[in-house]
Design a protein around this motif. Structure first.
Motif, PDB file in Angstrom:
ATOM      1  N   ASN A 168       0.620   0.941   9.722  1.00 52.95           N
ATOM      2  CA  ASN A 168       0.177  -0.397   9.561  1.00 52.95           C
ATOM      3  C   ASN A 168      -0.389  -0.721  11.054  1.00 52.95           C
ATOM      4  OD1 ASN A 168       0.713  -3.700   9.210  1.00 52.95           O
ATOM      5  ND2 ASN A 168       1.768  -3.323  11.237  1.00 52.95           N
ATOM      6  N   ALA A 169      -0.339  -0.183  12.215  1.00 49.08           N
ATOM      7  CA  ALA A 169      -1.002  -0.408  13.121  1.00 49.08           C
ATOM      8  C   ALA A 169      -2.522  -0.529  13.102  1.00 49.08           C
ATOM      9  CB  ALA A 169      -0.742   0.427  14.422  1.00 49.08           C
ATOM     10  N   GLY A 170      -3.049  -1.618  13.618  1.00 50.15           N
ATOM     11  CA  GLY A 170      -4.554  -1.618  13.515  1.00 50.15           C
ATOM     12  C   GLY A 170      -5.107  -2.784  14.581  1.00 50.15           C
ATOM     13  N   ILE A 171      -6.327  -2.447  14.799  1.00 51.08           N
ATOM     14  CA  ILE A 171      -7.060  -3.476  15.830  1.00 51.08           C
ATOM     15  C   ILE A 171      -8.643  -3.759  15.049  1.00 51.08           C
ATOM     16  CG2 ILE A 171      -5.860  -2.715  17.735  1.00 51.08           C
ATOM     17  CD1 ILE A 171      -8.252  -0.907  18.620  1.00 51.08           C
ATOM     18  N   SER A 172      -9.042  -4.865  15.830  1.00 45.01           N
ATOM     19  CA  SER A 172     -10.350  -5.252  15.591  1.00 45.01           C
ATOM     20  C   SER A 172     -11.181  -5.758  16.864  1.00 45.01           C
ATOM     21  CB  SER A 172     -10.319  -6.316  14.203  1.00 45.01           C
ATOM     22  OG  SER A 172     -11.532  -6.601  13.931  1.00 45.01           O
ATOM     23  N   ASP A 184       1.361  17.658  -5.050  1.00 40.87           N
ATOM     24  CA  ASP A 184       2.397  18.744  -5.640  1.00 40.87           C
ATOM     25  C   ASP A 184       3.563  18.607  -4.998  1.00 40.87           C
ATOM     26  OD1 ASP A 184       0.384  19.535  -7.285  1.00 40.87           O
ATOM     27  OD2 ASP A 184      -0.473  21.042  -6.095  1.00 40.87           O
ATOM     28  N   GLU A 185       3.668  17.840  -3.790  1.00 37.06           N
ATOM     29  CA  GLU A 185       5.038  17.984  -2.924  1.00 37.06           C
ATOM     30  C   GLU A 185       5.832  16.506  -3.331  1.00 37.06           C
ATOM     31  OE1 GLU A 185       5.035  19.277   1.044  1.00 37.06           O
ATOM     32  OE2 GLU A 185       2.672  19.582   0.745  1.00 37.06           O
ATOM     33  N   GLY A 186       5.386  15.830  -4.140  1.00 40.28           N
ATOM     34  CA  GLY A 186       5.990  14.816  -4.501  1.00 40.28           C
ATOM     35  C   GLY A 186       5.523  13.441  -3.822  1.00 40.28           C
ATOM     36  N   PHE A 187       4.604  13.398  -2.902  1.00 34.42           N
ATOM     37  CA  PHE A 187       4.290  12.415  -2.062  1.00 34.42           C
ATOM     38  C   PHE A 187       3.364  11.407  -2.965  1.00 34.42           C
ATOM     39  CE2 PHE A 187       5.153  15.266   1.299  1.00 34.42           C
ATOM     40  CZ  PHE A 187       5.127  14.281   2.464  1.00 34.42           C
ATOM     41  N   LYS A 188       3.601  10.193  -2.567  1.00 33.20           N
ATOM     42  CA  LYS A 188       2.742   9.020  -3.177  1.00 33.20           C
ATOM     43  C   LYS A 188       2.300   8.285  -1.755  1.00 33.20           C
ATOM     44  CE  LYS A 188       4.558   9.719  -7.120  1.00 33.20           C
ATOM     45  NZ  LYS A 188       3.582  10.222  -8.343  1.00 33.20           N
ATOM     46  N   VAL A 189       0.703   8.461  -1.844  1.00 32.84           N
ATOM     47  CA  VAL A 189       0.017   7.928  -0.552  1.00 32.84           C
ATOM     48  C   VAL A 189      -1.052   6.875  -1.226  1.00 32.84           C
ATOM     49  CG1 VAL A 189      -1.241   8.783   1.319  1.00 32.84           C
ATOM     50  CG2 VAL A 189       0.276  10.372   0.241  1.00 32.84           C
ATOM     51  N   ASN A 190      -0.836   5.763  -0.582  1.00 31.83           N
ATOM     52  CA  ASN A 190      -1.733   4.827  -1.358  1.00 31.83           C
ATOM     53  C   ASN A 190      -2.226   3.839  -0.187  1.00 31.83           C
ATOM     54  OD1 ASN A 190      -1.719   5.037  -4.290  1.00 31.83           O
ATOM     55  ND2 ASN A 190       0.723   5.164  -3.841  1.00 31.83           N
ATOM     56  N   ALA A 191      -3.286   3.114  -0.337  1.00 29.95           N
ATOM     57  CA  ALA A 191      -3.868   2.207   0.821  1.00 29.95           C
ATOM     58  C   ALA A 191      -3.438   0.654   0.145  1.00 29.95           C
ATOM     59  CB  ALA A 191      -5.471   2.164   0.817  1.00 29.95           C
ATOM     60  N   LEU A 192      -3.265  -0.402   1.071  1.00 30.35           N
ATOM     61  CA  LEU A 192      -3.478  -1.695   0.806  1.00 30.35           C
ATOM     62  C   LEU A 192      -4.246  -2.615   1.297  1.00 30.35           C
ATOM     63  CD1 LEU A 192      -1.171  -3.837  -0.571  1.00 30.35           C
ATOM     64  CD2 LEU A 192      -0.253  -3.810   1.928  1.00 30.35           C
ATOM     65  N   VAL A 202       2.102   4.553   3.040  1.00 26.48           N
ATOM     66  CA  VAL A 202       1.408   3.384   2.761  1.00 26.48           C
ATOM     67  C   VAL A 202       0.382   3.065   4.042  1.00 26.48           C
ATOM     68  CG1 VAL A 202       1.273   1.039   2.205  1.00 26.48           C
ATOM     69  CG2 VAL A 202       3.363   2.248   1.397  1.00 26.48           C
ATOM     70  N   ASN A 203      -0.813   3.171   3.623  1.00 26.55           N
ATOM     71  CA  ASN A 203      -1.714   2.770   4.851  1.00 26.55           C
ATOM     72  C   ASN A 203      -2.323   1.363   4.562  1.00 26.55           C
ATOM     73  OD1 ASN A 203      -1.742   5.646   5.819  1.00 26.55           O
ATOM     74  ND2 ASN A 203      -3.121   6.255   4.404  1.00 26.55           N
ATOM     75  N   VAL A 204      -2.136   0.626   5.433  1.00 24.55           N
ATOM     76  CA  VAL A 204      -2.577  -0.711   5.480  1.00 24.55           C
ATOM     77  C   VAL A 204      -4.054  -0.847   5.892  1.00 24.55           C
ATOM     78  CG1 VAL A 204      -2.399  -2.941   6.351  1.00 24.55           C
ATOM     79  CG2 VAL A 204      -0.285  -1.561   6.107  1.00 24.55           C
ATOM     80  N   SER A 205      -4.854  -1.113   4.699  1.00 26.39           N
ATOM     81  CA  SER A 205      -6.189  -0.837   5.076  1.00 26.39           C
ATOM     82  C   SER A 205      -6.886  -2.458   4.875  1.00 26.39           C
ATOM     83  CB  SER A 205      -6.887  -0.138   3.764  1.00 26.39           C
ATOM     84  OG  SER A 205      -8.200  -0.112   3.836  1.00 26.39           O
ATOM     85  N   SER A 206      -7.919  -2.661   4.165  1.00 25.87           N
ATOM     86  CA  SER A 206      -8.540  -4.231   4.285  1.00 25.87           C
ATOM     87  C   SER A 206      -9.470  -4.203   3.152  1.00 25.87           C
ATOM     88  CB  SER A 206      -9.285  -4.304   5.468  1.00 25.87           C
ATOM     89  OG  SER A 206     -10.034  -5.412   5.278  1.00 25.87           O
TER      90      SER A 206
END
Length: 239
Positions: free
Chosen positions: A81-85, A179-187, A130-134
Motif C-alpha cells: 500500500n505504501a506510495g507517494i506522489s 502455479d504456487e497458488g498465489f493470487k496477485v492483483n492490483a487495486l 494486493v498492490n494498491v495502484s491507481s
C-alpha cells in the motif's frame, strides 16, 4: 472472529493502509502494521487493537526490508500500500530526481518487499498479494473518456507512470507465481481523502470504502482471479 492467518500492510499507519489493516483485523487476521516511523506504527496498531502489531518497515531501505522480513516467519497476505506522489506536473515539468524518488517507493519498494517476504508467503496454503495502484495509471483511461481525470490530462506523470509500472509488475508476479497458488492483483482505490499529494482533493471519497476493495482481493478464494486490475467496487479496470 478469529483465524490463524497473518497479513502485512505497508504504509499502514494512516490513510487507506490504516483502514485496510483495521478491516483485516476485524476479519480475525493477525495484522502487521507496516510503518517507517516506529512510533506511528505503534500508535496505529494500538488504535486498531486486537491482533494488530507494529512492524517497522521502510520500503525504500534494503536493510529495513531485510530486518522486517527476517522477523516474520509466516505470511498469508501482503498488501503493498505504501506510495507517494511528490511531483504533480506533466513530464515536461518533472525532474529526474522527482521521478526517481517516486519510483523508489511505488515500484522498487514493492519489488523489494514482495521478494523479501516471498519465503514467508510460500509457507501459506493461500498466499495473496494486493498492490494498491491507481485508476490514473490506466493507459486506456489516459487516452479515452474516463471517470478519473479530464481528457488529455498529463498531470502527475511521475505518480501515474509509476503505478502503470506497478501494474506491469502485478501481471508478471501473477504469471510467475500462479502455479504456487498465489493470487496477485492490483487495486484502483479511487479518489480518496488522504494526504497523498499534501492537499485535499475535491470530491474525494472515504478511504474506508477503498479499503473494502483491498480486503476482498486479500481474501480471494482459490478460484479467484490473478494478475488482474480491479476498481474498489470490484469492477475490472482496463490496463
Amino acid at each position: 472472529m478469529k483465524n490463524d492467518r497473518t497479513a502485512l500492510v505497508t504504509g499502514a499507519n494512516k490513510g487507506i493502509g490504516l483502514h485496510i489493516a483495521r478491516l483485516l483485523a476485524a476479519e480475525g487476521l493477525t495484522v502487521l502494521v507496516g510503518s517507517r516511523d516506529p512510533g506511528r506504527g505503534e500508535r496505529a496498531a494500538a488504535e486498531i487493537g486486537g491482533r494488530a502489531r507494529p512492524l517497522t518497515l521502510d520500503v525504500t531501505d534494503p536493510r529495513s526490508v531485510a530486518r522486517a522480513a527476517e522477523s516474520v516467519g509466516h505470511l498469508d497476505v501482503l498488501v503493498n500500500n505504501a506510495g507517494i506522489s511528490p511531483a504533480l506536473g506533466p513530464p515536461t515539468e518533472t525532474s529526474v530526481e522527482e521521478l526517481r524518488l517516486t519510483y523508489e517507493t511505488n515500484v522498487f519498494g514493492v519489488l523489494a518487499v514482495t521478494n523479501a517476504f516471498l519465503p514467508a508467503l510460500r509457507r501459506s496454503p493461500r498466499p495473496r498479494i494486493v498492490n494498491v495502484s491507481s485508476g490514473t495509471a490506466s493507459l486506456h483511461w489516459s487516452t479515452h473518456p474516463n471517470p478519473q481525470f479530464p481528457p488529455g490530462s498529463a498531470r502527475s506523470a511521475a505518480y501515474r507512470s509509476s503505478k502503470a509500472a506497478l501494474n506491469a509488475l502485478t501481471v508478471f508476479y501473477g504469471l510467475t507465481l500462479a502455479d504456487e497458488g498465489f493470487k496477485v492483483n492490483a487495486l484502483a482505490p479511487g479518489r480518496r481523502a488522504t494526504d497523498l499529494i499534501g492537499t485535499p482533493m475535491p470530491d474525494a471519497g472515504d478511504p474506508a470504502e477503498a479499503a473494502e476493495g483491498a480486503v476482498r482481493l486479500a481474501l480471494l478464494p482459490d478460484d479467484g482471479p490473478t494478475g488482474a486490475f480491479f476498481s474498489w467496487d470490484g469492477s475490472a479496470v482496463p490496463w
